[in-house]
Design a protein around this motif. Sequence first.
Motif, PDB file in Angstrom:
ATOM      1  N   ALA A   4       7.646 -74.518 -12.628  1.00 17.81           N
ATOM      2  CA  ALA A   4       8.863 -75.044 -12.022  1.00 17.81           C
ATOM      3  C   ALA A   4       8.986 -74.460 -10.620  1.00 17.81           C
ATOM      4  O   ALA A   4       8.943 -73.255 -10.455  1.00 17.81           O
ATOM      5  CB  ALA A   4      10.070 -74.650 -12.867  1.00 17.81           C
ATOM      6  N   THR A   5       9.079 -75.300  -9.644  1.00 11.78           N
ATOM      7  CA  THR A   5       9.158 -74.818  -8.255  1.00 11.78           C
ATOM      8  C   THR A   5      10.258 -75.543  -7.498  1.00 11.78           C
ATOM      9  O   THR A   5      10.679 -76.630  -7.885  1.00 11.78           O
ATOM     10  CB  THR A   5       7.836 -75.072  -7.503  1.00 11.78           C
ATOM     11  OG1 THR A   5       7.494 -76.453  -7.668  1.00 11.78           O
ATOM     12  CG2 THR A   5       6.708 -74.201  -8.016  1.00 11.78           C
ATOM     13  N   ALA A  20      15.820 -81.214  -2.383  1.00 14.63           N
ATOM     14  CA  ALA A  20      15.248 -81.822  -3.591  1.00 14.63           C
ATOM     15  C   ALA A  20      14.562 -80.709  -4.372  1.00 14.63           C
ATOM     16  O   ALA A  20      14.169 -79.694  -3.797  1.00 14.63           O
ATOM     17  CB  ALA A  20      14.260 -82.903  -3.222  1.00 14.63           C
ATOM     18  N   PHE A  21      14.464 -80.901  -5.679  1.00 11.74           N
ATOM     19  CA  PHE A  21      13.879 -79.859  -6.525  1.00 11.74           C
ATOM     20  C   PHE A  21      12.830 -80.470  -7.439  1.00 11.74           C
ATOM     21  O   PHE A  21      12.981 -81.615  -7.889  1.00 11.74           O
ATOM     22  CB  PHE A  21      14.970 -79.194  -7.370  1.00 11.74           C
ATOM     23  CG  PHE A  21      15.951 -78.415  -6.540  1.00 11.74           C
ATOM     24  CD1 PHE A  21      15.830 -77.043  -6.393  1.00 11.74           C
ATOM     25  CD2 PHE A  21      16.991 -79.069  -5.866  1.00 11.74           C
ATOM     26  CE1 PHE A  21      16.720 -76.328  -5.606  1.00 11.74           C
ATOM     27  CE2 PHE A  21      17.887 -78.360  -5.075  1.00 11.74           C
ATOM     28  CZ  PHE A  21      17.748 -76.981  -4.943  1.00 11.74           C
ATOM     29  N   THR A  22      11.774 -79.696  -7.709  1.00  9.22           N
ATOM     30  CA  THR A  22      10.777 -80.179  -8.653  1.00  9.22           C
ATOM     31  C   THR A  22      10.581 -79.151  -9.758  1.00  9.22           C
ATOM     32  O   THR A  22      10.714 -77.950  -9.553  1.00  9.22           O
ATOM     33  CB  THR A  22       9.411 -80.439  -7.974  1.00  9.22           C
ATOM     34  OG1 THR A  22       8.990 -79.235  -7.338  1.00  9.22           O
ATOM     35  CG2 THR A  22       9.499 -81.552  -6.958  1.00  9.22           C
ATOM     36  N   HIS A  36      19.441 -88.165  -9.120  1.00  7.59           N
ATOM     37  CA  HIS A  36      18.298 -89.041  -9.423  1.00  7.59           C
ATOM     38  C   HIS A  36      17.173 -88.181  -9.968  1.00  7.59           C
ATOM     39  O   HIS A  36      16.782 -87.200  -9.336  1.00  7.59           O
ATOM     40  CB  HIS A  36      17.820 -89.754  -8.159  1.00  7.59           C
ATOM     41  CG  HIS A  36      18.881 -90.605  -7.512  1.00  7.59           C
ATOM     42  ND1 HIS A  36      19.000 -91.952  -7.753  1.00  7.59           N
ATOM     43  CD2 HIS A  36      19.884 -90.279  -6.654  1.00  7.59           C
ATOM     44  CE1 HIS A  36      20.030 -92.434  -7.058  1.00  7.59           C
ATOM     45  NE2 HIS A  36      20.581 -91.439  -6.379  1.00  7.59           N
ATOM     46  N   ILE A  37      16.677 -88.548 -11.133  1.00  7.96           N
ATOM     47  CA  ILE A  37      15.612 -87.771 -11.767  1.00  7.96           C
ATOM     48  C   ILE A  37      14.412 -88.697 -11.929  1.00  7.96           C
ATOM     49  O   ILE A  37      14.504 -89.727 -12.588  1.00  7.96           O
ATOM     50  CB  ILE A  37      16.053 -87.240 -13.153  1.00  7.96           C
ATOM     51  CG1 ILE A  37      17.290 -86.339 -12.996  1.00  7.96           C
ATOM     52  CG2 ILE A  37      14.923 -86.467 -13.820  1.00  7.96           C
ATOM     53  CD1 ILE A  37      18.604 -87.009 -13.311  1.00  7.96           C
ATOM     54  N   GLY A 116      18.998 -72.806  -8.519  1.00 11.86           N
ATOM     55  CA  GLY A 116      18.882 -73.220  -7.120  1.00 11.86           C
ATOM     56  C   GLY A 116      19.539 -74.572  -6.890  1.00 11.86           C
ATOM     57  O   GLY A 116      20.250 -74.804  -5.902  1.00 11.86           O
ATOM     58  N   MET A 117      19.312 -75.488  -7.830  1.00 11.07           N
ATOM     59  CA  MET A 117      19.867 -76.843  -7.734  1.00 11.07           C
ATOM     60  C   MET A 117      21.395 -76.805  -7.839  1.00 11.07           C
ATOM     61  O   MET A 117      22.106 -77.448  -7.058  1.00 11.07           O
ATOM     62  CB  MET A 117      19.276 -77.692  -8.869  1.00 11.07           C
ATOM     63  CG  MET A 117      19.638 -79.148  -8.841  1.00 11.07           C
ATOM     64  SD  MET A 117      18.401 -80.183  -9.674  1.00 11.07           S
ATOM     65  CE  MET A 117      18.098 -79.346 -11.209  1.00 11.07           C
ATOM     66  N   LEU A 118      21.888 -76.020  -8.792  1.00 10.18           N
ATOM     67  CA  LEU A 118      23.338 -75.901  -8.994  1.00 10.18           C
ATOM     68  C   LEU A 118      24.002 -75.352  -7.736  1.00 10.18           C
ATOM     69  O   LEU A 118      25.040 -75.849  -7.292  1.00 10.18           O
ATOM     70  CB  LEU A 118      23.592 -74.982 -10.194  1.00 10.18           C
ATOM     71  CG  LEU A 118      25.018 -74.838 -10.695  1.00 10.18           C
ATOM     72  CD1 LEU A 118      25.572 -76.171 -11.195  1.00 10.18           C
ATOM     73  CD2 LEU A 118      25.065 -73.809 -11.826  1.00 10.18           C
TER      74      LEU A 118
END
Length: 327
Positions: A4-5, A20-22, A36-37, A116-118
Amino acid sequence: MSTATITTPAPTSKDLGYKAFTAGQFRFERDEYFAHISYPGGRHIMPVEAFLRALMRDVAWGFFYGTVNFDSVLGTTNHYGTVDLYVGLYNDSYRSHKRHYVERFDSKALKQVYEGMLEDWTNEGFDPFAAPEETGLAYGAKHGTNTKAIKRQRVTAKRMVGLPGDAEYRTDQNGFPVNRAFADVPQTVPEVHAEPGFEGEVHGFNLYSYLSRSDVTWNPSVCSVVKDSLLCPTTEEHVLPITHGNDRVEWFVQVSDEIYWDIEDKATGRPISKVVMKAGDVAAMPADIRHRGYSPKRSMLIVWENNDNNVATLHASGKIKPYPVEF
Ligand SMILES: [Fe+2]
């Protein structure tokens, strides 16, 4: 097992300021209104405030027990050390058309991406733990942050709230005023008279007062512990932001007001029952269901959890029944 990065994409012509997160082959992006996922074979969309409220619980609870369904499609399954991130895994239509997708992650790595996303996607004024009437909006281009709200420490008492060195009481002074819905809850303190010699072993506190001062909703917090028995009271208002799929029996004690529960089959999402819990009602949620609650008024609920993960293994292998009692 996937990695997860966090990545920052190149700005686009309509850059709203969000990262954006991956995570493995999953990619998460947000715009003014939606998360959007995308994943190999498809894409999924969720209203961003619902997504952030669900994400907040998944982060704060460390993926919780069993499955945390963000909606009928997206969610996580906790394997206690590793975690599955899935699309359609527990959705009849996705499964029967082989459109589901799942990847397994090291729990700490996925949690880091989620945190990080939150942090990046939560704007100033929006508190994903708060009832809708007690918070601002999640929408728009990126504006500010709300780190204080998303970094709240979940209460996890070692033995019991109020014991020396353990989780503290909530008071006006430490920032927990009585909630508007619980203005009538007595704030008295119990008298504890221990036999001489047992002063350090007897303890009690006013749980109603403690809950009346909760500033969050749908956040079971560990308030007393006896071995693997965890009493996790919580205050509820509006809708449980996730649909929780149990991997063990979970007891509910409705302490005040009312909650309406939708109960579905854990694997398929097929409706099983509607449960109305009024003050004083007790229910045992079976280990093979998922449930989502609706609380029209802020209410008090005790969630009683069994923290012994062997029980989940026994349920998964069918060695014990999914319910605790037969009438
Ligand atoms: Fe639950």
